[in-house]
Design a protein around this motif. Structure first.
Motif: not given
Length: 288
Positions: A12, A233, A159-160, A141, A236, A241, A16-17, A42, A244, A14
């Motif tokens: 993803s 992101a 997540h966020e 979202h 974001m 971030a 973290n990934d 995703d 996260h 995101c």
């Protein structure tokens, strides 16, 4: 290795990934495998890719493992587990604070094959004795605006959203992670890294070592991945971030360890006993 031969991976966008994978995908893990060909998607999309046997290495939901273990093996690093990082059930202003009041109500979820949804179903079986109403799948979202605007009664978020739901005037009815940790004492298993078994054990060990090295590089040199993380992101806030990453990239990202494997087995075994997932054969999660 030619471009056509490059390992094909999906994870993803995101933070973290992208934080975890940055060093490997940018050739900063030396020695190590060549940088892979990356697809951003995703996790509900990558779950489907794995079930269809697409790509070589993917980030998927732990809840999707029973359907893919014939073709893929669970890698012992790179995934997302933790404490205090579970999905939340959100409701609108003035809503009841009693989970039992969700009986018969409409709940929005980001995916029906996600770990978040599995944790939610295990929780709801105990906390909502009257049974839930309609489950509506919608893009992540869109969930908080839908709850805010009264289009659904509640929403399951990940997540966020843990850091931003108050901005929508919403409140947290229940924390699936808290419920899981109270029941088991184990960390919350969220996202898994899997790789195609046909790559062979030597290659799989090389990939696991590369992922672990990528995580360690990210921790040692967080500035290296900063632009890459923020570029993916989706606008974001940088501070969100950072929160996260701090929450979802932890000791279990470097190595699942005894507690990590216990958490994964615990989730899958409980879900199978409840009739929510197929049972996983003994030894199927072992990485050799």
């Amino acid at each position: 290795m030619t471009a056509a031969d490059a390992l094909k991976v999906a994870f993803s966008p995101c933070p973290n990934d992208t934080f975890v994978f940055h060093a490997w995908t940018h050739g900063l893990v030396v020695p190590g495998p060549a940088a892979p060909e990356v697809t951003f998607a995703d996790i509900d999309i990558t779950n489907g890719m794995a079930e269809r046997g697409e790509l070589d290495l993917l980030k998927i939901s732990f809840a999707a493992l029973p359907w893919v273990l014939d073709e893929y093996t669970l890698l012992p690093c790179g995934g997302a587990l933790g404490r205090g990082c579970g999905p939340l059930v959100l409701t609108g202003p003035g809503s009841s604070t009693d989970p039992a009041e969700l009986a018969g109500k409409t709940v929005a979820v980001p995916s029906e094959r996600s770990t978040a949804y599995l944790l939610f179903r295990l929780w709801a079986a105990e906390a909502v004795p009257g049974g839930l109403g309609e489950i509506v799948v919608m893009p992540f979202h869109e969930i908080m605006p839908a709850v805010r605007d009264g289009k659904v009664d509640a929403g399951l978020v990940i997540h966020e959203a843990r850091f931003t739901y108050q901005q929508y005037g919403l409140h947290s009815l229940a924390d699936m992670g808290e419920a899981w940790e109270a029941a088991t004492g184990l960390p919350i298993p969220l996202g898994a890294i899997i790789a195609r078994r046909s790559l062979g054990q030597e290659r799989l060990r090389e990939l696991a070592a590369a992922l672990r090295a990528s995580v360690e590089h990210a921790w040692a040199h967080p500035e290296d991945s900063r632009d890459y993380v923020l570029a993916h992101a989706q606008e974001m806030d940088p501070a969100v971030a950072d929160q996260h990453i701090a929450l979802y990239v932890n000791e279990f990202s470097a190595d699942l360890g005894e507690d990590g494997y216990a958490a994964v087995h615990g989730l899958l075994d409980r879900a199978a006993a409840a009739g929510l997932l197929p049972a996983v054969p003994p030894g199927a999660l072992a990485f050799r």
